[in-house]
Design an enzyme around this catalytic site. Structure first.
Site, PDB file in Angstrom:
ATOM      1  CB  CYS A 281     -32.969  61.526 -10.749  1.00  0.00           C
ATOM      2  SG  CYS A 281     -32.660  62.602  -9.342  1.00  0.00           S
TER       3      CYS A 281
ATOM      4  CG  HIS B  29     -28.320  63.739 -11.507  1.00  0.00           C
ATOM      5  ND1 HIS B  29     -28.449  65.105 -11.569  1.00  0.00           N
ATOM      6  CD2 HIS B  29     -29.342  63.296 -10.715  1.00  0.00           C
ATOM      7  CE1 HIS B  29     -29.508  65.480 -10.857  1.00  0.00           C
ATOM      8  NE2 HIS B  29     -30.067  64.394 -10.337  1.00  0.00           N
TER       9      HIS B  29
END
Length: 343
Positions: A149, A241
């Site tokens: 990710c 993120h």
């Protein structure tokens, strides 16, 4: 309509996969697998549903089966895997050998030379590594991976900058707690805190980005020659993120040129790829996780805060880690496999 299965369907990424795949223009959910403890139960009983929408009605009563070739119907050619890597390492090759095509989010085998690691907007040609894989392993099926990710957040922006000659990259991440799974980080660990270590994350970013931006000559992938150094940190945001990136380039690049290259970077002609792949912000304090993680239905990457350094450019980038960074990435790869005739 391609009948598909979801491996590890009761977990957090498995639930995201169900959200993204029901409904889907090309796929029909026909099989759900989980641990032996869940097998034999209808999905609504097997899964502790935590997603932010109800379980789809036509999925709720599907009987969960074990993650094994004998339990999955033969007319389900494409499987999306959200298995833990320890389980995936054992089961995914067995399924590929049995003839299933597996689009996997699990971290096992990502750096294996004959396993394509793909972001469709960045390196769709790497899917042809499957020809090498089938020749070497004698599989009727195939195994394709999406990256980590945090790697997915950064790498598209680097792909846009590669025209200027990437030489080295340094990145510091601010990663959401959902990246660790529902029970991965306790509230006492993360509230009023930041954790400056995520096991194995730095290594994944440093190696996977070089494979994604590498070149495939028909026989093997040559890793990109840039140096990559990563520092990964867990912070108390739920999703999204955020990453601070310093990129050194062979050619001089201005902030405006870097922003323009990212804004112009093309999306992919696939159902789940966003119309605008990289959204560029002019505001110096964007992107932000709470405000920007859902751009493009969570499938877009965003960037901003561009400034020149002595030998390159510094900027910030963001992506939704469980959609673009996990489940959505696997769905995109599944769409690519269908588009390219592997399914």
């Amino acid at each position: 309509m391609v009948r598909i299965g979801i491996l590890g369907a009761t977990g957090a990424v498995g639930q995201r996969l169900i959200q993204l795949l029901d409904p889907h223009p090309d796929f029909e959910i026909a099989a759900l697998t989980a641990s032996p403890d869940s097998a034999g139960k209808p999905y609504r009983q097997a899964a502790k549903w935590r997603a932010d929408s109800p379980i789809p009605a036509n999925v709720a009563d599907i009987e969960v089966v074990e993650t094994a070739p004998a339990a999955i119907p033969d007319d389900v050619p494409l499987l999306f895997s959200s298995l833990p890597s320890s389980v995936g390492a054992e089961v995914e090759p067995t399924l590929a050998e049995a003839g299933y095509v597996v689009s996997s989010n699990s971290s096992n085998a990502r750096m294996d030379p004959d396993v394509p690691l793909v972001i469709p907007e960045v390196n769709p040609d790497h899917v042809d590594v499957l020809e090498v894989q089938r020749d070497e392993r004698g599989w009727d099926g195939a195994l394709l991976k999406n990256p980590n990710c945090s790697t997915i957040t950064m790498t598209p922006t680097l792909a846009a900058l590669d025209e200027f000659g990437l030489e080295s990259v340094t990145v510091a991440t601010l990663q959401a707690v959902s990246g660790a799974g529902y029970s991965g980080v306790t509230s006492m660990e993360i509230i009023d805190n930041a954790v400056p270590h995520i096991g194995g994350e730095e290594r994944k970013m440093e190696s996977e980005s070089r494979k994604l931006l590498g070149s495939f000559d028909g026989a093997e992938i040559e890793l990109h020659g840039m140096d990559v150094a990563a520092s990964c940190n867990r912070i108390p945001t739920l999703d999204g993120h955020l990453e601070n990136v310093w990129a050194e380039t062979r050619e001089t690049v201005t902030p405006d040129e870097a922003a323009a290259a990212m804004a112009a970077y093309p999306s992919a002609p696939l159902p789940s790829s966003p119309e605008e792949f990289i959204h560029v912000f002019e505001e110096p304090d964007r992107p932000q996780p709470r405000l920007d993680r859902n751009l493009g239905n969570g499938m877009a990457v965003s960037a901003g805060g561009f400034r020149a350094t002595s030998d390159g450019i510094q900027y910030n980038c963001l992506a939704h880690n469980t959609i673009r960074g996990a489940a959505g990435a696997s769905v995109l790869n599944g769409e690519l496999l269908v588009e390219e005739g592997w399914v």
